[in-house]
Structures are given as C-alpha cells and as structure tokens.
Design an enzyme around this catalytic site. Structure first.
Site, mmCIF file in Angstrom:
data_model
loop_
_atom_site.group_PDB
_atom_site.id
_atom_site.type_symbol
_atom_site.label_atom_id
_atom_site.label_comp_id
_atom_site.label_asym_id
_atom_site.label_seq_id
_atom_site.Cartn_x
_atom_site.Cartn_y
_atom_site.Cartn_z
ATOM 1 N N LYS A 13 4.375 -72.603 -58.033
ATOM 2 C CA LYS A 13 4.576 -71.778 -56.712
ATOM 3 C C LYS A 13 5.737 -71.782 -56.079
ATOM 4 C CE LYS A 13 0.672 -73.622 -54.989
ATOM 5 N NZ LYS A 13 0.465 -74.903 -55.820
ATOM 6 N N ARG A 88 -5.600 -73.077 -48.437
ATOM 7 C CA ARG A 88 -6.043 -74.210 -49.342
ATOM 8 C C ARG A 88 -7.564 -74.117 -49.101
ATOM 9 N NH1 ARG A 88 -0.998 -76.842 -50.632
ATOM 10 N NH2 ARG A 88 -1.270 -78.567 -52.210
ATOM 11 N N ARG A 127 8.569 -84.199 -62.735
ATOM 12 C CA ARG A 127 9.498 -83.326 -61.973
ATOM 13 C C ARG A 127 10.201 -84.250 -60.848
ATOM 14 N NH1 ARG A 127 5.237 -79.398 -58.312
ATOM 15 N NH2 ARG A 127 4.466 -80.927 -57.152
ATOM 16 N N ARG A 152 8.669 -86.972 -55.608
ATOM 17 C CA ARG A 152 7.607 -86.772 -54.419
ATOM 18 C C ARG A 152 6.550 -88.105 -54.724
ATOM 19 N NH1 ARG A 152 5.231 -80.856 -53.873
ATOM 20 N NH2 ARG A 152 3.398 -82.022 -53.250
ATOM 21 N N ARG A 163 -5.533 -84.165 -56.369
ATOM 22 C CA ARG A 163 -5.017 -83.045 -55.798
ATOM 23 C C ARG A 163 -5.640 -81.751 -56.585
ATOM 24 N NH1 ARG A 163 1.095 -83.952 -56.326
ATOM 25 N NH2 ARG A 163 1.382 -81.840 -55.576
HETATM 26 P P1 AMP Z 1 2.072 -79.222 -51.773
HETATM 27 O O1 AMP Z 1 3.666 -79.380 -51.515
HETATM 28 O O2 AMP Z 1 1.723 -77.775 -51.548
HETATM 29 O O3 AMP Z 1 1.578 -79.618 -52.939
HETATM 30 O O4 AMP Z 1 1.386 -79.996 -50.836
HETATM 31 C C1 AMP Z 1 1.611 -81.620 -50.629
HETATM 32 C C2 AMP Z 1 0.460 -81.885 -49.890
HETATM 33 O O5 AMP Z 1 0.562 -81.652 -48.525
HETATM 34 C C3 AMP Z 1 -1.150 -81.907 -50.287
HETATM 35 O O6 AMP Z 1 -1.632 -82.479 -51.324
HETATM 36 C C4 AMP Z 1 -1.868 -81.952 -48.887
HETATM 37 O O7 AMP Z 1 -2.034 -83.333 -48.702
HETATM 38 C C5 AMP Z 1 -0.935 -81.420 -47.798
HETATM 39 N N1 AMP Z 1 -0.848 -79.963 -47.544
HETATM 40 C C6 AMP Z 1 0.062 -79.155 -48.170
HETATM 41 N N2 AMP Z 1 -0.152 -77.759 -47.643
HETATM 42 C C7 AMP Z 1 -1.872 -77.981 -47.213
HETATM 43 C C8 AMP Z 1 -2.629 -77.053 -46.637
HETATM 44 N N3 AMP Z 1 -2.615 -75.672 -46.774
HETATM 45 N N4 AMP Z 1 -3.826 -77.722 -46.242
HETATM 46 C C9 AMP Z 1 -4.235 -78.899 -46.318
HETATM 47 N N5 AMP Z 1 -3.338 -79.748 -46.644
HETATM 48 C C10 AMP Z 1 -1.786 -79.311 -47.234
#
Ligand code: AMP
Length: 207
Positions: A13, A88, A127, A152, A163
């Site tokens: 994404k 989400r 990554r 990360r 996740r």
């Molecule tokens: P991402 O970078 O999108 O993989 O997000 C990393 C982490 O941030 C996720 O595992 C969640 O803990 C939190 N997070 C990001 N976006 C959301 C969302 N829309 N709703 C809830 N938690 C989020």
C-alpha cells in the site's frame, strides 16, 4: 479523486501510494506514518499509541479518524487523497463517510491489493527504509552500506502475525460495505511492483 488502498500489512500500500503521489499529485494519508510521527514527537497521541503499535494491535478509532480529519483540513480541496492503512474497522469506515461528506468530498474507489499471506511475513520482516528520505528497500533485493537505514519496530514476525490477525478480523470485513457500492477494484498485489502500479493506473483512468 479520493481512494482507499486496502490490503493486509506488507501488501504494498505504502509503495503504491508513493507512486500515485508522484504521478498524480495526490496526497498520501497514512495513519501509520502519522502515528509513527506522533510517537517520535512524543505527543499525547504518540504516548497513547506506542504500546498498542508495538503489540501490532489497533489504535482507537477516534484517534485515527481525528488525524485523518485534520490532514484533510490542511489540504487544498482540489487535491485527491489516498487513504493508506485507513479505514481499518467498520467504525472507521463509517467515520470516513462522515468526514468526507462534511468536507464536500466523496470516495471514488477502493483498491484492494490481493496478496497471499505466506509471502507477507517474508516481505515485512525483510523490509527497511533509508533513515533520511524514507525510501523502502528489502533484504532480499538490496544490500546497502554507508548510509543509515532503519527498520520498523513492529516489523518482527510475532507482531506481524498479530497485525495480520487484526486485518483478518477487523479490516477485511469492511470490504463488503464498499462492494455493495460497486466501487471496489481488486488488483493482484503479488505481481511485480511496476505491474501493480500500471494495474492501479488503469483502474483510476477508468474511474
Ligand atoms: P501501518 O503503518 O499502516 O502498518 O500501521 C502501523 C500500526 O499503526 C498498526 O499496526 C496499528 O497499530 C496502527 N495503525 C495505523 N493505522 C491505523 C488505523 N487506521 N486504525 C488503528 N490503528 C492503526
């Protein structure tokens, strides 16, 4: 145009969103990036979110929806938004409808990046990004020396599994909401990166 990129962690994404930013001048709205910035800055939101993110669980709906609303308010009305990692949950999907409507925007497309789960753990745990510019790399394809790179903290196998479980339980079930509106396009996220980009371009050109 306002679009959602939907798919499990590691589906590509972020990469595809960055390409759309370059090609179409849209803005990438990644709640993950916003939360990581808040954690780095030590803001109240960051302090609340850190442990939840480290565990691979989801941050409260109200927090992420407020971040999205603020970002949209800071953008020119004419600029398109790419929602990356948001919504989400069903509650976030509902909130997004209201957020868009109150700002005179509408959701044009939901692009689902379809990927096999087995490939995802390898993609994610390998990554890393350039600490300066944020460009993404992967252990399997690149070896870098000299520059500073970072991973990360939540890109470890155990957190990735959580996740994915969160994605399956809470995020995948929102697809039917958008399918019922006839705005979902499914793209093969396992294809080569450039092929995924051109498939997305085709979808958007026809939108
Ligand atoms: P991402 O970078 O999108 O993989 O997000 C990393 C982490 O941030 C996720 O595992 C969640 O803990 C939190 N997070 C990001 N976006 C959301 C969302 N829309 N709703 C809830 N938690 C989020």
């Amino acid at each position: 145009m306002n679009i959602i990129l939907l798919g499990p962690p590691g589906a590509g994404k972020g990469t595809q969103a960055q390409r759309l930013v370059e090609r179409r001048g849209m803005k990438q709205l990644s709640t993950g990036d916003m939360l990581r910035a808040a954690v780095r800055a030590g803001t109240p939101v960051g302090l609340k979110a850190k442990a939840v993110m480290d565990a691979g669980e989801l941050v409260f709906d109200e927090i992420v929806s407020a971040l999205i609303g603020d970002e949209l308010d800071a953008m020119p009305a004419s600029q398109g938004a790419i929602f990356d990692g948001y919504p989400r949950t069903a509650a976030q999907a509902q909130a997004l409808d209201a957020i868009l409507e109150s700002r005179g925007r509408k959701l044009d497309r939901v692009i689902e990046l379809d990927v096999g789960e087995d490939a995802l753990v390898e993609r994610i745990t390998g990554r890393f990004t350039c600490a300066t510019c944020g460009k993404g790399y992967h252990d399997k394809f690149e070896r870098r020396g000299g520059q500073e790179f970072k991973r990360r903290p939540d890109d470890n196998e155990q957190t990735v599994r959580t996740r994915m479980a969160e994605y399956r339980a809470k995020t995948a079930p929102i697809l039917p909401i958008y399918e019922a509106r006839g705005i979902v396009a499914r793209v093969d996220g396992m294809a080569e990166m450039d092929a995924v980009t051109s498939e997305i371009e085709q979808v958007l050109s026809a939108t």
